[in-house]
Design an enzyme around this catalytic site. Sequence first.
Site, PDB file in Angstrom:
ATOM      1  N   GLY A  15     -10.375 -32.009  21.241  1.00 27.35           N
ATOM      2  CA  GLY A  15     -10.125 -30.598  21.533  1.00 27.35           C
ATOM      3  C   GLY A  15      -8.646 -30.311  21.657  1.00 27.35           C
ATOM      4  N   LYS A  21     -11.178 -32.748  31.323  1.00 31.06           N
ATOM      5  CA  LYS A  21     -11.739 -33.908  31.976  1.00 31.06           C
ATOM      6  C   LYS A  21     -11.151 -34.072  33.372  1.00 31.06           C
ATOM      7  CE  LYS A  21     -12.725 -37.229  28.833  1.00 31.06           C
ATOM      8  NZ  LYS A  21     -12.279 -38.354  28.019  1.00 31.06           N
ATOM      9  N   THR A  27     -15.282 -31.083  27.994  1.00 31.70           N
ATOM     10  CA  THR A  27     -16.035 -30.291  27.011  1.00 31.70           C
ATOM     11  C   THR A  27     -15.827 -30.911  25.639  1.00 31.70           C
ATOM     12  OG1 THR A  27     -14.143 -28.827  26.619  1.00 31.70           O
ATOM     13  CG2 THR A  27     -15.769 -28.124  28.269  1.00 31.70           C
ATOM     14  N   GLU A  79     -17.226 -25.088  22.719  1.00 32.43           N
ATOM     15  CA  GLU A  79     -17.104 -26.249  23.612  1.00 32.43           C
ATOM     16  C   GLU A  79     -18.367 -26.430  24.428  1.00 32.43           C
ATOM     17  OE1 GLU A  79     -13.618 -26.388  26.214  1.00 32.43           O
ATOM     18  OE2 GLU A  79     -12.915 -24.592  25.205  1.00 32.43           O
ATOM     19  N   ILE A  82     -21.828 -31.159  28.863  1.00 29.87           N
ATOM     20  CA  ILE A  82     -23.155 -31.693  29.139  1.00 29.87           C
ATOM     21  C   ILE A  82     -23.272 -31.937  30.639  1.00 29.87           C
ATOM     22  CG2 ILE A  82     -24.734 -33.609  28.662  1.00 29.87           C
ATOM     23  CD1 ILE A  82     -23.274 -33.937  25.966  1.00 29.87           C
ATOM     24  N   HIS A  84     -24.416 -33.910  32.812  1.00 37.22           N
ATOM     25  CA  HIS A  84     -24.922 -35.263  33.008  1.00 37.22           C
ATOM     26  C   HIS A  84     -23.710 -36.179  32.926  1.00 37.22           C
ATOM     27  CE1 HIS A  84     -27.982 -38.424  32.908  1.00 37.22           C
ATOM     28  NE2 HIS A  84     -27.173 -39.068  32.089  1.00 37.22           N
ATOM     29  N   TYR A  91     -16.313 -39.047  20.915  1.00 32.26           N
ATOM     30  CA  TYR A  91     -15.643 -38.421  19.772  1.00 32.26           C
ATOM     31  C   TYR A  91     -16.211 -39.019  18.491  1.00 32.26           C
ATOM     32  CZ  TYR A  91     -12.047 -36.741  22.996  1.00 32.26           C
ATOM     33  OH  TYR A  91     -11.382 -36.119  24.010  1.00 32.26           O
ATOM     34  N   ARG A 104     -22.615 -14.851  30.454  1.00 30.43           N
ATOM     35  CA  ARG A 104     -21.586 -13.820  30.701  1.00 30.43           C
ATOM     36  C   ARG A 104     -20.550 -13.848  29.582  1.00 30.43           C
ATOM     37  NH1 ARG A 104     -16.856 -16.399  32.325  1.00 30.43           N
ATOM     38  NH2 ARG A 104     -17.162 -18.551  32.981  1.00 30.43           N
ATOM     39  N   LYS A 107     -13.792 -14.617  30.361  1.00 28.39           N
ATOM     40  CA  LYS A 107     -12.920 -13.809  31.200  1.00 28.39           C
ATOM     41  C   LYS A 107     -11.578 -14.492  31.361  1.00 28.39           C
ATOM     42  CE  LYS A 107     -15.819 -13.629  34.676  1.00 28.39           C
ATOM     43  NZ  LYS A 107     -16.658 -13.304  35.837  1.00 28.39           N
TER      44      LYS A 107
HETATM   45  N1  RBF Z   1     -12.226 -20.256  29.376  1.00 30.15           N
HETATM   46  C1  RBF Z   1     -11.738 -19.014  29.648  1.00 30.15           C
HETATM   47  O1  RBF Z   1     -10.589 -18.738  29.333  1.00 30.15           O
HETATM   48  N2  RBF Z   1     -12.521 -18.059  30.249  1.00 30.15           N
HETATM   49  C2  RBF Z   1     -13.800 -18.299  30.635  1.00 30.15           C
HETATM   50  O2  RBF Z   1     -14.456 -17.398  31.163  1.00 30.15           O
HETATM   51  C3  RBF Z   1     -14.336 -19.623  30.392  1.00 30.15           C
HETATM   52  N3  RBF Z   1     -15.594 -19.930  30.768  1.00 30.15           N
HETATM   53  C4  RBF Z   1     -16.084 -21.188  30.511  1.00 30.15           C
HETATM   54  C5  RBF Z   1     -17.391 -21.504  30.891  1.00 30.15           C
HETATM   55  C6  RBF Z   1     -17.924 -22.756  30.629  1.00 30.15           C
HETATM   56  C7  RBF Z   1     -19.325 -23.063  31.053  1.00 30.15           C
HETATM   57  C8  RBF Z   1     -17.124 -23.747  29.964  1.00 30.15           C
HETATM   58  C9  RBF Z   1     -17.660 -25.110  29.683  1.00 30.15           C
HETATM   59  C10 RBF Z   1     -15.820 -23.435  29.595  1.00 30.15           C
HETATM   60  C11 RBF Z   1     -15.292 -22.162  29.851  1.00 30.15           C
HETATM   61  N4  RBF Z   1     -13.996 -21.832  29.467  1.00 30.15           N
HETATM   62  C12 RBF Z   1     -13.493 -20.576  29.734  1.00 30.15           C
HETATM   63  C13 RBF Z   1     -13.206 -22.783  28.667  1.00 30.15           C
HETATM   64  C14 RBF Z   1     -12.225 -23.555  29.490  1.00 30.15           C
HETATM   65  O3  RBF Z   1     -11.047 -22.812  29.585  1.00 30.15           O
HETATM   66  C15 RBF Z   1     -11.948 -24.859  28.779  1.00 30.15           C
HETATM   67  O4  RBF Z   1     -13.109 -25.655  28.742  1.00 30.15           O
HETATM   68  C16 RBF Z   1     -10.821 -25.561  29.412  1.00 30.15           C
HETATM   69  O5  RBF Z   1     -10.490 -26.656  28.614  1.00 30.15           O
HETATM   70  C17 RBF Z   1     -11.127 -25.999  30.833  1.00 30.15           C
HETATM   71  O6  RBF Z   1      -9.987 -26.631  31.360  1.00 30.15           O
HETATM   72  P1  ADP Z   2     -10.601 -32.447  24.645  1.00 29.84           P
HETATM   73  O1  ADP Z   2      -9.384 -31.633  24.894  1.00 29.84           O
HETATM   74  O2  ADP Z   2     -10.414 -33.474  23.566  1.00 29.84           O
HETATM   75  O3  ADP Z   2     -11.835 -31.597  24.395  1.00 29.84           O
HETATM   76  P2  ADP Z   2     -11.762 -33.079  27.221  1.00 29.84           P
HETATM   77  O4  ADP Z   2     -10.942 -33.407  28.426  1.00 29.84           O
HETATM   78  O5  ADP Z   2     -12.460 -31.763  27.183  1.00 29.84           O
HETATM   79  O6  ADP Z   2     -10.832 -33.278  25.976  1.00 29.84           O
HETATM   80  O7  ADP Z   2     -12.827 -34.246  27.045  1.00 29.84           O
HETATM   81  C1  ADP Z   2     -13.802 -34.160  26.030  1.00 29.84           C
HETATM   82  C2  ADP Z   2     -14.498 -35.494  25.779  1.00 29.84           C
HETATM   83  O8  ADP Z   2     -15.053 -36.032  26.976  1.00 29.84           O
HETATM   84  C3  ADP Z   2     -15.708 -35.303  24.868  1.00 29.84           C
HETATM   85  O9  ADP Z   2     -15.375 -35.265  23.496  1.00 29.84           O
HETATM   86  C4  ADP Z   2     -16.566 -36.507  25.210  1.00 29.84           C
HETATM   87  O10 ADP Z   2     -16.220 -37.606  24.410  1.00 29.84           O
HETATM   88  C5  ADP Z   2     -16.204 -36.807  26.665  1.00 29.84           C
HETATM   89  N1  ADP Z   2     -17.244 -36.464  27.657  1.00 29.84           N
HETATM   90  C6  ADP Z   2     -17.624 -37.305  28.665  1.00 29.84           C
HETATM   91  N2  ADP Z   2     -18.582 -36.758  29.427  1.00 29.84           N
HETATM   92  C7  ADP Z   2     -18.849 -35.529  28.885  1.00 29.84           C
HETATM   93  C8  ADP Z   2     -19.773 -34.491  29.246  1.00 29.84           C
HETATM   94  N3  ADP Z   2     -20.607 -34.611  30.302  1.00 29.84           N
HETATM   95  N4  ADP Z   2     -19.786 -33.361  28.474  1.00 29.84           N
HETATM   96  C9  ADP Z   2     -18.939 -33.244  27.427  1.00 29.84           C
HETATM   97  N5  ADP Z   2     -18.045 -34.187  27.045  1.00 29.84           N
HETATM   98  C10 ADP Z   2     -17.983 -35.340  27.767  1.00 29.84           C
HETATM   99 MG    MG Z   3     -12.659 -30.159  25.531  1.00 30.06          MG
END
Ligand code: RBF
Ligand code: ADP
Ligand code: MG
Length: 155
Positions: A15, A21, A27, A79, A82, A84, A91, A104, A107
């Site tokens: 990402g 993380k 995500t 994104e 999970i 869990h 990856y 929703r 925001k």
């Molecule tokens: N990013 C936003 O800028 N606004 C949001 O309302 C928002 N809601 C999220 C809700 C969920 C369930 C998830 C998984 C992500 C959301 N994000 C949102 C994305 C978030 O900014 C992104 O996953 C970042 O990397 C978290 O640090």
């Molecule tokens: P990125 O900026 O690369 O998305 P993140 O900090 O969001 O980095 O981490 C994403 C990675 O974390 C996923 O690609 C996956 O390999 C790992 N991961 C471990 N646990 C989970 C989980 N419960 N849900 C989603 N991704 C997870």
């Molecule tokens: Mg991510």
Amino acid sequence: MKYLPYFYWGKLVRGFGWGSKELGIPTSNFPEQVVDNHPHDLSPGIYYGWASVGNGDVHKMVLSIGWNPYYKNTKKSVETHIIHTLKEDFYGEILSIVITGYIRPEKNFSSTDALISAIQDDMEEAKRQLDLLEHFKLKKDNFFHMQENKIMNNH
Ligand code: RBF
Ligand code: ADP
Ligand code: MG
């Protein structure tokens, strides 16, 4: 909502490296080509449903579709978090998801803590909704057992 449930799958990529993380909410991201081709018909926003990595177990998930206003992102992202604890990063693996409900719109937030707290509320809402039969039944969908076809089509 129109278009739900929505079936979606793709190979995962790295990402934006915003350290989700570190926030306790990793995500997994779908590649740009997958995001560009789908899901146009779903409005940006926060959704919930079921997810499976590779041939693995099906878990509850929350999903963010859009431009992450808090990070002022210029690229659309899809994104999945999970709900869990998974032992290792995945990856490059194929993630299959079924989106079953909408929570929703995306925001902006005044702080990272406020964003995290909103995501935690989303997860609670997702967990509640996914226990209801209407959403729970999708966990058993055959879609999650079609891994071989997906790998073949992905080349
Ligand atoms: N990013 C936003 O800028 N606004 C949001 O309302 C928002 N809601 C999220 C809700 C969920 C369930 C998830 C998984 C992500 C959301 N994000 C949102 C994305 C978030 O900014 C992104 O996953 C970042 O990397 C978290 O640090
Ligand atoms: P990125 O900026 O690369 O998305 P993140 O900090 O969001 O980095 O981490 C994403 C990675 O974390 C996923 O690609 C996956 O390999 C790992 N991961 C471990 N646990 C989970 C989980 N419960 N849900 C989603 N991704 C997870
Ligand atoms: Mg991510």
